[in-house]
Design an enzyme around this catalytic site. Structure first.
Site, PDB file in Angstrom:
ATOM      1  CE  LYS A  70      -1.564   1.576   4.097  1.00  0.00           C
ATOM      2  NZ  LYS A  70      -1.307   2.981   4.466  1.00  0.00           N
ATOM      3  CG  ASN A  71       2.339   2.698   3.526  1.00  0.00           C
ATOM      4  OD1 ASN A  71       1.177   3.033   3.287  1.00  0.00           O
ATOM      5  ND2 ASN A  71       2.762   2.431   4.746  1.00  0.00           N
ATOM      6  NE  ARG A 107       1.078  12.296   7.318  1.00  0.00           N
ATOM      7  CZ  ARG A 107       1.279  13.535   7.733  1.00  0.00           C
ATOM      8  NH1 ARG A 107       0.270  14.247   8.166  1.00  0.00           N
ATOM      9  NH2 ARG A 107       2.479  14.053   7.730  1.00  0.00           N
ATOM     10  CB  CYS A 141      -3.453  11.450  11.897  1.00  0.00           C
ATOM     11  SG  CYS A 141      -3.300   9.710  11.575  1.00  0.00           S
ATOM     12  NE  ARG A 163       0.848  10.312  10.143  1.00  0.00           N
ATOM     13  CZ  ARG A 163       0.383   9.381   9.319  1.00  0.00           C
ATOM     14  NH1 ARG A 163      -0.857   8.961   9.423  1.00  0.00           N
ATOM     15  NH2 ARG A 163       1.158   8.860   8.386  1.00  0.00           N
ATOM     16  CG  ASP A 216       3.281   1.346   9.438  1.00  0.00           C
ATOM     17  OD1 ASP A 216       2.930   2.204  10.258  1.00  0.00           O
ATOM     18  OD2 ASP A 216       3.514   1.605   8.241  1.00  0.00           O
ATOM     19  CB  ILE A 253       7.744   6.435  14.357  1.00  0.00           C
ATOM     20  CG1 ILE A 253       8.898   5.454  14.149  1.00  0.00           C
ATOM     21  CG2 ILE A 253       7.419   7.226  13.072  1.00  0.00           C
ATOM     22  CD1 ILE A 253      10.162   6.014  13.562  1.00  0.00           C
ATOM     23  NE  ARG A 265      -7.020   4.602   5.466  1.00  0.00           N
ATOM     24  CZ  ARG A 265      -6.327   5.601   5.946  1.00  0.00           C
ATOM     25  NH1 ARG A 265      -6.608   6.067   7.137  1.00  0.00           N
ATOM     26  NH2 ARG A 265      -5.367   6.155   5.257  1.00  0.00           N
TER      27      ARG A 265
HETATM   28  C1  EPZ Z   1       4.469   6.763   6.273  1.00  0.00           C
HETATM   29  O1  EPZ Z   1       3.765   7.889   6.778  1.00  0.00           O
HETATM   30  C2  EPZ Z   1       3.471   5.643   6.168  1.00  0.00           C
HETATM   31  N1  EPZ Z   1       2.381   6.034   5.289  1.00  0.00           N
HETATM   32  C3  EPZ Z   1       2.935   5.283   7.554  1.00  0.00           C
HETATM   33  O2  EPZ Z   1       2.112   4.154   7.413  1.00  0.00           O
HETATM   34  C4  EPZ Z   1       4.102   4.920   8.471  1.00  0.00           C
HETATM   35  O3  EPZ Z   1       3.627   4.704   9.779  1.00  0.00           O
HETATM   36  C5  EPZ Z   1       5.134   6.058   8.488  1.00  0.00           C
HETATM   37  O4  EPZ Z   1       5.531   6.383   7.124  1.00  0.00           O
HETATM   38  C6  EPZ Z   1       6.380   5.727   9.274  1.00  0.00           C
HETATM   39  O5  EPZ Z   1       6.976   4.569   8.759  1.00  0.00           O
HETATM   40  C7  EPZ Z   1       2.560   5.975   3.970  1.00  0.00           C
HETATM   41  O6  EPZ Z   1       3.618   5.641   3.457  1.00  0.00           O
HETATM   42  C8  EPZ Z   1       1.386   6.274   3.120  1.00  0.00           C
HETATM   43  P1  EPZ Z   1       6.685   9.973   8.321  1.00  0.00           P
HETATM   44  P2  EPZ Z   1       4.460   9.333   6.776  1.00  0.00           P
HETATM   45  O7  EPZ Z   1       6.627  11.295   7.673  1.00  0.00           O
HETATM   46  O8  EPZ Z   1       5.405   9.417   5.647  1.00  0.00           O
HETATM   47  C9  EPZ Z   1       7.285  13.209  11.687  1.00  0.00           C
HETATM   48  C10 EPZ Z   1       0.250   2.767   7.893  1.00  0.00           C
HETATM   49  O9  EPZ Z   1      -0.319   2.267   8.885  1.00  0.00           O
HETATM   50  N2  EPZ Z   1       7.131  14.214  10.627  1.00  0.00           N
HETATM   51  O10 EPZ Z   1       7.773   9.041   7.929  1.00  0.00           O
HETATM   52  O11 EPZ Z   1       3.404  10.346   6.878  1.00  0.00           O
HETATM   53  C11 EPZ Z   1       6.007  12.410  11.911  1.00  0.00           C
HETATM   54  O12 EPZ Z   1       5.091  13.101  12.731  1.00  0.00           O
HETATM   55  C12 EPZ Z   1       0.780   4.172   7.949  1.00  0.00           C
HETATM   56  O13 EPZ Z   1       0.364   2.188   6.794  1.00  0.00           O
HETATM   57  C13 EPZ Z   1       7.421  15.527  10.927  1.00  0.00           C
HETATM   58  O14 EPZ Z   1       7.780  15.877  12.043  1.00  0.00           O
HETATM   59  O15 EPZ Z   1       5.278   9.264   8.099  1.00  0.00           O
HETATM   60  C14 EPZ Z   1       6.553  11.154  12.542  1.00  0.00           C
HETATM   61  O16 EPZ Z   1       6.826  11.361  13.895  1.00  0.00           O
HETATM   62  C15 EPZ Z   1       0.362   4.989   9.061  1.00  0.00           C
HETATM   63  N3  EPZ Z   1       7.270  16.468   9.931  1.00  0.00           N
HETATM   64  C16 EPZ Z   1       7.881  10.968  11.809  1.00  0.00           C
HETATM   65  O17 EPZ Z   1       8.211  12.252  11.257  1.00  0.00           O
HETATM   66  C17 EPZ Z   1       6.887  16.122   8.658  1.00  0.00           C
HETATM   67  O18 EPZ Z   1       6.797  17.018   7.810  1.00  0.00           O
HETATM   68  C18 EPZ Z   1       7.849   9.972  10.682  1.00  0.00           C
HETATM   69  O19 EPZ Z   1       6.679  10.173   9.885  1.00  0.00           O
HETATM   70  C19 EPZ Z   1       6.623  14.775   8.378  1.00  0.00           C
HETATM   71  C20 EPZ Z   1       6.750  13.844   9.379  1.00  0.00           C
END
Ligand code: EPZ
Length: 420
Positions: A22-23, A92, A116, A121, A307, A329, A399
């Site tokens: 999916k991701n 998202r 979320c 996020r 995840d 995370i 989802r």
């Molecule tokens: C991706 O989300 C995945 N979603 C998530 O999968 C997954 O949990 C996550 O990566 C971490 O592995 C998709 O790929 C569609 P991040 P993403 O930006 O990219 C912080 C699932 O269940 N952050 O890597 O949105 C954030 O808050 C889902 O399949 C900032 O601070 O996650 C987090 O603490 C849920 N500023 C950390 O970074 C930003 O601008 C990592 O989040 C962006 C993120």
């Protein structure tokens, strides 16, 4: 709304085939916005989220067909540059149309994705990277408006408070492929899904190297063409199936997996005493003896994936001993704790930690799904519990897990759907 009913206690046995990730597929579908040519994506899972991305691409002017795991994207009319709140707020990942729209059209208006359940996020890293490429960014009425006369390659440090960001890396990489000159993204996410996207972009004519390491280099090109790509197997679905075999004391052969993507999970399970038989693209997991409690800490790839945290917690709920789960995370990603406790689990939340005291057996109960992976953890708990578990709001599960009920049913699970 439907709820999922599980009659627990059956040892699941048989074979299961893992679907496309999916991701990986969501940003790859967004990347088709970078070309006017047709693209073909294979191995696309039939999920609520992939269907949402189809709707978003259509709303942006693409003609999209989704049939039997294949998505074809063609250009119907001039690409629209506005991604609407109604669609973006439901998922998202739709925010990653920002990079390709900006790269191709030099302007984009994309709704902010909003709150979320798994925690705050933010999108600051996405915006930081896109700004560094020369875009002007403003925020108005809940939308990000990005525009640039031209995008120019540069050096971008993309690390945040919680480490690297998967979708920010995707977004910036997609904006940079058509920029002039070289872009270097430092502290880039190394997740396999980022690598899959980079490989798709390279098939379209991009010049990306270093993907899969924290330093990605992108030599801008003038134009991208259509491409065909097969999505990598979903490592989180594979991991969830491994834990299904263990929590039900069953015996499952899991096919269509890339072992190299499952290192941290397999290492933890081996520490817990599990014997996993690995071949090139399959895994055989058979429950032989009681496991040992093991502590887990979630980290960016190649660390233990956030995840998989909820599903691993369910397994530890029925593993003797004490487990400390540390979430690095999303420190608030613990919505499943209260629901698992309703099933008799002994879990105490302490800030970004959860302390699990393993018990012999969970007992079925009515529980509520709050997000995708929390739903998976409740389904695992329900499969292992005595009696009946009913999980409300299972649209969360839809989802991210393709045909999950029929896959589990084929393995012998007593699982069915009822109207709420
Ligand atoms: C991706 O989300 C995945 N979603 C998530 O999968 C997954 O949990 C996550 O990566 C971490 O592995 C998709 O790929 C569609 P991040 P993403 O930006 O990219 C912080 C699932 O269940 N952050 O890597 O949105 C954030 O808050 C889902 O399949 C900032 O601070 O996650 C987090 O603490 C849920 N500023 C950390 O970074 C930003 O601008 C990592 O989040 C962006 C993120």
């Amino acid at each position: 709304m439907d709820k999922l009913i599980i009659e627990g206690g059956v040892k699941l046995k048989g074979e299961v085939i893992i679907s496309g990730a999916k991701n990986s597929v969501l940003p790859i579908m967004a990347a088709t916005l970078l070309t006017d040519d047709a693209c073909l994506i294979k191995g696309v899972p039939e999920l609520r989220d992939t269907n949402t991305m189809v709707k978003i691409l259509r709303s942006l002017g693409k003609g999209v067909e989704f049939n039997k795991g294949m998505v074809t994207v063609a250009t119907l009319k001039n690409t629209n540059y506005v991604a609407d709140y109604k669609l973006v707020s439901t998922m998202r990942a739709s925010f990653c149309v920002l990079g390709p729209l900006l790269g191709k059209l030099k302007k984009a208006k994309v709704s902010l994705p909003g709150g979320c359940i798994i925690g705050v996020r933010p999108v600051d890293l996405h915006l930081k990277g896109i700004k560094a490429l020369g875009a002007e960014i403003s925020i108005d009425s809940g939308y990000v408006l990005a525009k640039a006369k031209k995008l120019k390659g540069t050096h971008i440090y993309l690390g945040g408070v919680y480490g690297s960001s998967v979708l920010a890396t995707d977004n910036v990489m997609m904006a940079a492929v058509l920029a002039s000159g070289k872009t270097i993204i430092e502290a880039a996410a190394c997740e396999p899904e980022v690598v899959d996207l980079a490989e798709f972009l390279n098939k379209m004519g991009a010049k990306i190297s270093g993907h899969g390491t924290p330093t990605i280099e992108i030599e801008g090109v003038k134009h991208l063409h259509g491409a065909t790509h097969t999505i990598i197997p979903d490592r989180i679905e594979a991991g969830t199936m491994i834990l299904t075999a263990l929590i039900t004391k069953g015996d499952i052969i899991i096919k269509n997996v890339l072992l190299r993507h499952l290192g941290a999970l397999i290492d933890k399970l081996e520490e817990a005493g599990v014997n996993i038989i690995k071949t090139d693209n399959s895994i055989h997991v058979s429950y032989k003896r009681p496991l040992k409690a093991v502590n887990i800490t979630t980290l960016p790839y190649p660390g233990f994936p956030t995840d998989m945290q909820a599903q691993m917690m369910s397994l530890m709920c029925v593993t003797p001993g004490i487990t400390i789960v540390t979430e690095k995370i999303y420190p608030d990603r613990f919505m499943h704790v209260a629901e698992l406790n309703r099933m008799g689990a002994h879990i105490q939340r302490e800030g970004p930690h959860a302390i699990v005291e393993g018990i012999e057996k969970l007992s079925g109960a009515p529980v509520m799904a709050s997000d995708l992976r929390a739903s998976a953890s409740l389904a695992l708990a329900g499969l292992a519990a005595s009696g009946k578990t009913s999980i409300s709001r299972i649209y969360h599960l839809e989802r991210g897990y393709e045909n999950i009920e029929s896959k589990l049913e084929k393995l012998g699970a007593k699982i069915w759907r009822e109207k709420e």
